[in-house]
Design a protein around this motif. Structure first.
Motif, mmCIF file in Angstrom:
data_model
loop_
_atom_site.group_PDB
_atom_site.id
_atom_site.type_symbol
_atom_site.label_atom_id
_atom_site.label_comp_id
_atom_site.label_asym_id
_atom_site.label_seq_id
_atom_site.Cartn_x
_atom_site.Cartn_y
_atom_site.Cartn_z
ATOM 1 N N LEU A 186 89.349 -36.614 28.218
ATOM 2 C CA LEU A 186 89.351 -38.131 28.363
ATOM 3 C C LEU A 186 90.390 -38.134 27.373
ATOM 4 O O LEU A 186 91.160 -37.387 26.587
ATOM 5 C CB LEU A 186 88.241 -38.533 27.534
ATOM 6 N N CYS A 187 90.943 -39.702 27.327
ATOM 7 C CA CYS A 187 92.124 -40.184 26.623
ATOM 8 C C CYS A 187 91.848 -41.389 26.084
ATOM 9 O O CYS A 187 90.961 -42.217 26.690
ATOM 10 C CB CYS A 187 93.378 -40.108 27.297
ATOM 11 N N LEU A 234 87.541 -49.393 21.179
ATOM 12 C CA LEU A 234 87.807 -48.111 21.604
ATOM 13 C C LEU A 234 87.601 -48.308 23.091
ATOM 14 O O LEU A 234 86.491 -48.408 23.661
ATOM 15 C CB LEU A 234 86.903 -47.122 21.025
ATOM 16 N N LEU A 235 88.620 -47.848 23.792
ATOM 17 C CA LEU A 235 88.796 -47.611 25.216
ATOM 18 C C LEU A 235 89.250 -46.397 25.589
ATOM 19 O O LEU A 235 90.214 -45.912 24.966
ATOM 20 C CB LEU A 235 89.824 -48.803 25.942
ATOM 21 N N VAL A 236 88.221 -45.874 26.238
ATOM 22 C CA VAL A 236 88.375 -44.324 26.772
ATOM 23 C C VAL A 236 88.418 -44.186 28.340
ATOM 24 O O VAL A 236 87.571 -44.861 28.865
ATOM 25 C CB VAL A 236 87.266 -43.433 26.217
ATOM 26 N N LYS A 237 89.255 -43.493 28.919
ATOM 27 C CA LYS A 237 89.324 -43.412 30.343
ATOM 28 C C LYS A 237 89.643 -41.963 30.678
ATOM 29 O O LYS A 237 90.021 -41.123 29.571
ATOM 30 C CB LYS A 237 90.570 -43.963 30.864
ATOM 31 N N CYS A 238 89.370 -41.281 31.749
ATOM 32 C CA CYS A 238 89.697 -40.027 32.245
ATOM 33 C C CYS A 238 91.260 -39.713 32.192
ATOM 34 O O CYS A 238 91.974 -40.769 32.859
ATOM 35 C CB CYS A 238 88.959 -39.559 33.393
ATOM 36 N N CYS A 239 91.591 -38.586 31.833
ATOM 37 C CA CYS A 239 93.065 -38.316 31.644
ATOM 38 C C CYS A 239 93.833 -38.169 33.312
ATOM 39 O O CYS A 239 94.876 -38.207 33.265
ATOM 40 C CB CYS A 239 93.511 -37.313 30.908
ATOM 41 N N SER A 240 92.960 -37.857 34.094
ATOM 42 C CA SER A 240 93.300 -37.361 35.412
ATOM 43 C C SER A 240 93.988 -38.762 36.250
ATOM 44 O O SER A 240 94.664 -38.689 37.140
ATOM 45 C CB SER A 240 92.216 -36.971 36.318
ATOM 46 N N ASP A 242 80.300 -43.984 34.112
ATOM 47 C CA ASP A 242 80.044 -42.585 33.951
ATOM 48 C C ASP A 242 80.231 -41.919 35.205
ATOM 49 O O ASP A 242 79.295 -41.288 35.738
ATOM 50 C CB ASP A 242 78.743 -42.117 33.056
ATOM 51 N N GLU A 243 81.412 -41.916 35.773
ATOM 52 C CA GLU A 243 81.503 -41.177 37.077
ATOM 53 C C GLU A 243 82.891 -40.568 37.216
ATOM 54 O O GLU A 243 83.857 -40.978 36.584
ATOM 55 C CB GLU A 243 81.408 -42.291 38.266
ATOM 56 N N HIS A 244 82.738 -39.478 37.512
ATOM 57 C CA HIS A 244 83.892 -38.578 37.657
ATOM 58 C C HIS A 244 84.127 -37.708 38.939
ATOM 59 O O HIS A 244 83.090 -37.355 39.493
ATOM 60 C CB HIS A 244 83.741 -37.233 36.443
ATOM 61 N N ASN A 245 85.254 -37.672 39.501
ATOM 62 C CA ASN A 245 85.460 -36.699 40.593
ATOM 63 C C ASN A 245 86.626 -35.577 40.398
ATOM 64 O O ASN A 245 87.245 -35.540 41.394
ATOM 65 C CB ASN A 245 85.855 -37.750 41.868
ATOM 66 N N CYS A 246 86.891 -35.428 39.368
ATOM 67 C CA CYS A 246 87.901 -34.396 38.859
ATOM 68 C C CYS A 246 87.316 -33.185 38.457
ATOM 69 O O CYS A 246 85.988 -33.000 38.520
ATOM 70 C CB CYS A 246 88.856 -34.673 37.806
ATOM 71 N N ALA A 247 88.181 -32.060 38.528
ATOM 72 C CA ALA A 247 87.713 -30.567 38.131
ATOM 73 C C ALA A 247 87.643 -30.582 36.873
ATOM 74 O O ALA A 247 88.197 -31.390 35.982
ATOM 75 C CB ALA A 247 88.574 -29.743 38.830
ATOM 76 N N ARG A 248 86.838 -29.560 36.482
ATOM 77 C CA ARG A 248 86.622 -29.135 34.894
ATOM 78 C C ARG A 248 87.755 -28.754 34.213
ATOM 79 O O ARG A 248 88.768 -27.971 34.919
ATOM 80 C CB ARG A 248 85.519 -28.228 34.939
ATOM 81 N N SER A 249 88.172 -29.305 33.161
ATOM 82 C CA SER A 249 89.353 -28.769 32.454
ATOM 83 C C SER A 249 88.883 -28.099 31.180
ATOM 84 O O SER A 249 87.919 -28.135 30.614
ATOM 85 C CB SER A 249 89.988 -30.103 31.823
ATOM 86 N N PHE A 250 89.877 -27.095 30.913
ATOM 87 C CA PHE A 250 89.642 -26.155 29.779
ATOM 88 C C PHE A 250 90.414 -26.448 28.619
ATOM 89 O O PHE A 250 90.553 -25.735 27.647
ATOM 90 C CB PHE A 250 89.771 -24.770 30.109
ATOM 91 N N LYS A 251 91.416 -27.515 28.929
ATOM 92 C CA LYS A 251 92.099 -28.080 27.786
ATOM 93 C C LYS A 251 91.741 -29.570 27.483
ATOM 94 O O LYS A 251 91.740 -30.480 28.048
ATOM 95 C CB LYS A 251 93.438 -27.962 27.959
ATOM 96 N N MET A 252 91.099 -29.727 26.081
ATOM 97 C CA MET A 252 90.538 -31.033 25.834
ATOM 98 C C MET A 252 91.454 -32.101 25.229
ATOM 99 O O MET A 252 91.042 -32.997 24.711
ATOM 100 C CB MET A 252 89.133 -30.840 25.175
ATOM 101 N N GLY A 253 92.678 -31.652 25.050
ATOM 102 C CA GLY A 253 93.692 -32.605 24.471
ATOM 103 C C GLY A 253 93.269 -33.014 22.939
ATOM 104 O O GLY A 253 92.745 -32.350 22.194
ATOM 105 N N SER A 254 93.304 -34.253 22.532
ATOM 106 C CA SER A 254 93.086 -34.719 21.281
ATOM 107 C C SER A 254 91.793 -34.951 20.867
ATOM 108 O O SER A 254 91.410 -35.307 19.752
ATOM 109 C CB SER A 254 94.164 -35.924 21.090
ATOM 110 N N ILE A 255 90.832 -35.067 22.016
ATOM 111 C CA ILE A 255 89.559 -35.423 21.636
ATOM 112 C C ILE A 255 88.654 -34.447 20.820
ATOM 113 O O ILE A 255 88.075 -34.624 19.975
ATOM 114 C CB ILE A 255 88.794 -35.815 23.007
ATOM 115 N N VAL A 256 89.083 -33.203 21.219
ATOM 116 C CA VAL A 256 88.609 -32.026 20.739
ATOM 117 C C VAL A 256 89.472 -31.541 19.553
ATOM 118 O O VAL A 256 90.318 -30.740 19.914
ATOM 119 C CB VAL A 256 88.121 -31.016 21.648
#
Length: 266
Positions: A52-53, A62-68, A93-107
């Motif tokens: 997420l970004c 706070l506005l959060v969207k999926c990075c894909s 709360d809907e996703h159609n993207c694959a799992r990511s192992f890099k969480m960017g700035s959120i983690v």
């Protein structure tokens, strides 16, 4: 912090409050601050595996969207002045993207450090390389070595800050012993530095009940012993013990000192 709660319990409580399993986002949920909601989002992305970004990120919104860019996921939260809380106003709360192992700035490093504070408290020699492997095995995500270094520094500062606060309460602890156990002996010695700072030196306790118990029912034998303290705060715990009528160890007094020598035993 509660004076009666040991440091390891307080640190553990802090970790449990931001535990990654608390991961569900709910429309209308309120939080104390944006920081608390961001902790929840960190738990969410680690548990679900989505990147997420932050599109808008300040103290009031706070506005959060999926990075894909392909997902419908969207979270909007803002400050509610009347209720003095930060609320999730809209959520898809809907996703159609694959799992990511890099969480960017959120983690970030603070999230990592808060989850490994107990390990650093118990094992200060834990390396950043081991921390990186632990993150991959425990949470299934890849983090950089730089994040791990900052996480370790954050965890150590958290532990040291907690220790400083607890040492500052020793004066109150001694006064409470004297109040609740009349006749008890409590002594504390400190080192006053030229820069005006005060550092702990030694702390001695002997309860009145133990004094009278040894005098009234124990053999007239005194044994001296000590052991090293392991952890961030080094030193030694020295004890004076006797033997009771059943030939069992009877504690008389104890002290925490920087080193075991003749002066500290006196």
């Amino acid at each position: 912090m509660d004076e009666n709660v040991p440091i390891h319990e307080e640190v553990t409580t802090f970790i449990e409050n931001v535990h990654w399993k608390k991961k569900n986002l709910v429309l209308g949920m309120t939080y104390e601050s944006p920081k608390q909601l961001k902790q929840m989002l960190s738990n969410y992305v680690v548990a679900k595996g989505y990147q997420l970004c932050y599109k808008k990120n300040d103290s009031r919104r706070l506005l959060v969207k999926c990075c894909s860019g392909q997902c419908k996921f969207r979270l909007w939260a803002s400050w509610m002045s009347e209720e003095i809380s930060f609320q999730i106003k809209s959520l898809i709360d809907e996703h159609n993207c694959a799992r990511s192992f890099k969480m960017g700035s959120i983690v970030n490093y603070a999230w990592i450090g808060s989850h490994f504070t107990t390990q650093f408290l118990q094992t200060q020699t834990m390396s950043v390389r081991i921390l990186k492997e632990e993150m991959k095995q425990k949470f299934g995500i890849d983090v950089s070595m730089g994040q791990c270094r900052r996480a370790k520094k954050y965890a150590m500062e958290l532990i040291e800050g907690t220790l400083v606060e607890h040492y500052a309460k020793l004066w109150s602890y001694g006064e409470e012993i004297r109040r609740s156990n009349p006749g008890s002996t409590v002594k504390m010695d400190v080192n006053n530095m030229p820069d005006g700072k005060t550092y702990f030196s030694k702390f001695y306790i002997c309860f009145e009940g133990l004094k009278q118990g040894w005098k009234g029912s124990c053999r007239r034998v005194i044994n001296l012993d000590g052991c090293f303290l392991k952890g961030l705060c080094s030193g030694e715990l020295i004890c004076v013990v006797g033997r009771d009528a059943n030939n069992h160890i009877f504690l008389i007094a104890w002290a925490v000192v920087c080193v075991e020598n003749k002066e500290n035993w006196k």
